[in-house]
Design a protein around this motif. Sequence first.
Motif, PDB file in Angstrom:
ATOM      1  N   GLU A   1       0.928  -1.278   0.010  1.00  0.00           N
ATOM      2  CA  GLU A   1       0.013  -0.028  -0.084  1.00  0.00           C
ATOM      3  C   GLU A   1       1.066   1.332  -0.008  1.00  0.00           C
ATOM      4  N   ARG A   2       0.440   2.307  -0.685  1.00  0.00           N
ATOM      5  CA  ARG A   2       1.254   3.431  -0.938  1.00  0.00           C
ATOM      6  C   ARG A   2       1.078   4.117   0.451  1.00  0.00           C
ATOM      7  N   GLY A   3       2.253   4.918   0.841  1.00  0.00           N
ATOM      8  CA  GLY A   3       2.456   5.457   2.196  1.00  0.00           C
ATOM      9  C   GLY A   3       1.573   6.914   1.970  1.00  0.00           C
ATOM     10  N   ALA A   4       1.245   7.379   3.166  1.00  0.00           N
ATOM     11  CA  ALA A   4       0.447   8.616   3.176  1.00  0.00           C
ATOM     12  C   ALA A   4       1.306   9.855   3.021  1.00  0.00           C
ATOM     13  N   ASP A   5       0.770  11.016   2.207  1.00  0.00           N
ATOM     14  CA  ASP A   5       1.374  12.091   2.157  1.00  0.00           C
ATOM     15  C   ASP A   5       1.518  12.940   3.382  1.00  0.00           C
ATOM     16  N   LEU A   6       2.556  13.672   3.499  1.00  0.00           N
ATOM     17  CA  LEU A   6       2.986  14.448   4.771  1.00  0.00           C
ATOM     18  C   LEU A   6       2.794  15.863   4.402  1.00  0.00           C
ATOM     19  N   ARG A   7       2.515  16.938   5.446  1.00  0.00           N
ATOM     20  CA  ARG A   7       2.818  18.196   5.242  1.00  0.00           C
ATOM     21  C   ARG A   7       3.555  18.772   6.399  1.00  0.00           C
ATOM     22  N   TYR A   8       4.459  19.724   5.816  1.00  0.00           N
ATOM     23  CA  TYR A   8       5.219  20.219   6.932  1.00  0.00           C
ATOM     24  C   TYR A   8       5.052  21.853   6.517  1.00  0.00           C
ATOM     25  N   ASN A   9       4.907  22.511   7.701  1.00  0.00           N
ATOM     26  CA  ASN A   9       4.599  24.122   7.564  1.00  0.00           C
ATOM     27  C   ASN A   9       5.957  24.765   7.780  1.00  0.00           C
ATOM     28  N   MET A  10       6.458  25.689   6.906  1.00  0.00           N
ATOM     29  CA  MET A  10       7.671  26.223   7.309  1.00  0.00           C
ATOM     30  C   MET A  10       7.502  27.892   7.026  1.00  0.00           C
ATOM     31  N   GLU A  11       8.014  28.460   8.049  1.00  0.00           N
ATOM     32  CA  GLU A  11       7.984  30.169   7.906  1.00  0.00           C
ATOM     33  C   GLU A  11       9.490  30.644   7.833  1.00  0.00           C
TER      34      GLU A  11
ATOM     35  N   GLY B   1       4.724   7.984   0.153  1.00  0.00           N
ATOM     36  CA  GLY B   1       4.136   9.106  -0.197  1.00  0.00           C
ATOM     37  C   GLY B   1       4.989  10.379  -0.741  1.00  0.00           C
ATOM     38  N   ASP B   2       4.335  11.440  -0.690  1.00  0.00           N
ATOM     39  CA  ASP B   2       5.073  12.681  -0.859  1.00  0.00           C
ATOM     40  C   ASP B   2       5.085  13.731   0.383  1.00  0.00           C
ATOM     41  N   LEU B   3       5.928  14.610   0.273  1.00  0.00           N
ATOM     42  CA  LEU B   3       6.095  15.473   1.349  1.00  0.00           C
ATOM     43  C   LEU B   3       5.724  16.829   0.666  1.00  0.00           C
ATOM     44  N   TYR B   4       4.642  17.625   1.317  1.00  0.00           N
ATOM     45  CA  TYR B   4       4.355  18.876   0.901  1.00  0.00           C
ATOM     46  C   TYR B   4       4.784  19.914   1.613  1.00  0.00           C
ATOM     47  N   ILE B   5       5.695  20.896   1.519  1.00  0.00           N
ATOM     48  CA  ILE B   5       6.197  21.882   2.263  1.00  0.00           C
ATOM     49  C   ILE B   5       5.441  23.232   1.913  1.00  0.00           C
ATOM     50  N   PHE B   6       4.557  23.729   2.967  1.00  0.00           N
ATOM     51  CA  PHE B   6       3.939  24.820   2.717  1.00  0.00           C
ATOM     52  C   PHE B   6       4.353  26.133   3.135  1.00  0.00           C
ATOM     53  N   LEU B   7       4.921  27.160   2.355  1.00  0.00           N
ATOM     54  CA  LEU B   7       5.783  28.272   3.082  1.00  0.00           C
ATOM     55  C   LEU B   7       4.845  29.505   3.254  1.00  0.00           C
ATOM     56  N   SER B   8       5.280  30.052   4.568  1.00  0.00           N
ATOM     57  CA  SER B   8       4.681  31.256   4.511  1.00  0.00           C
ATOM     58  C   SER B   8       5.872  32.095   5.040  1.00  0.00           C
ATOM     59  N   VAL B   9       5.574  33.481   4.636  1.00  0.00           N
ATOM     60  CA  VAL B   9       6.564  34.613   4.886  1.00  0.00           C
ATOM     61  C   VAL B   9       6.431  35.652   5.652  1.00  0.00           C
TER      62      VAL B   9
END
Length: 379
Positions: free
Chosen positions: A118-128, A248-256
């Motif tokens: 089974e495919r692994g879950a995608d992850l989210r990482y918040n970066m400022e 799965g994939d890792l998604y990095i959400f950027l905030s400035v």
Amino acid sequence: MAKADFYETLGVSRGASEKELKSAYRKLAMQLHPDKNPDDAEAERRFKEINEAYETLKDPQKRAAYDQFGHAAFEQGGAGGFGGGFGGGSGAFSDIFEDIFGEMMGGGRSRRSSGGRERGADLRYNMEISLEEAFSGKTAQIRVPTSIQCDECSGSGAKPGSKPSACGTCQGSGRVRASQGFFSVERTCPTCHGRGETISDPCNKCSGQGRVTEDRSLSVNIPAGIEDGTRIRLAGEGEAGLRSGPSGDLYIFLSVRPHEFFQRDGADLYCTVPISMTTAALGGQFDVVTLDGAKSRVKVPEGTQAGRQFRLRTKGMPVLRSSQAGDLYIQISIETPQKLTKRQRELLEEFEELSSQENNPESSGFFSKMRHFFDTLSE
């Protein structure tokens, strides 16, 4: 009586795609279904034929054998040895039934696992990041708690020296089929939970899961000019899949972070600079430090009014993946003197007495127009 050609039975050519086969079968199955044709022996016979034809042609291996050997591939002792008949045909109708109703019920064959993987879950990482970092770009090191493949069992979940075995309940398919009247209904195997395999001797390190949880250090490249809200995808850096399945994939959400002095609008920067009343009246100059650390001199002509903007070309943010850059806009605000000494007050009062309409054209013109407006109303 010789059997009819399977392609002719479904009314398709030998080069028909899987989609064309399914469409032709669905159309015929709805027309010839026994519920729509009660006591019609001919419709029942044809319904069995199209089921048998579709059951054979929808399977790539069976179709290849049929294309090479014809019906002989499925006869006792034939080259293919696949077996056939109406017993398998009910599975074909189950395919169509699942296609039509499976999506509405939240099911569908796409949920089946392949060999327990089974495919692994995608992850989210918040970066400022700071505006300076968005201006120059950076390489950031992050630590992400995630599941990785167990190195002791290589992701199989079985103890070293052993391996998973095919589930005895579903024979490795991950699905079990139960007959309910005319229809055959499939559901997830209750023994292996859809994986198709069971582990009798699980790995001690991962308890049979094939993966373990730990913090992983990753290097993330932040390009110059990145904007607030940008999403960066790192393929394959999410959770490890079950039983050696794909990660799965890792998604990095950027905030400035908001800046103390600069406001950003796309590639342009805006900065409000307060100057004294005398500098605005007599003219002058001041230096502005830009995000690259350099100083830019701004000359203020005499008689500058509040709100006036000065444009510094290419002193804004770099445009992402481009050699171009935005502009820096300096907006003037004029500071009114406070806590005046007696002498300062006297000088300002003297200046007021010496002032004429030419010194304050906007205010003089405004009040003149206002008086004229109210005089007109009173007439």
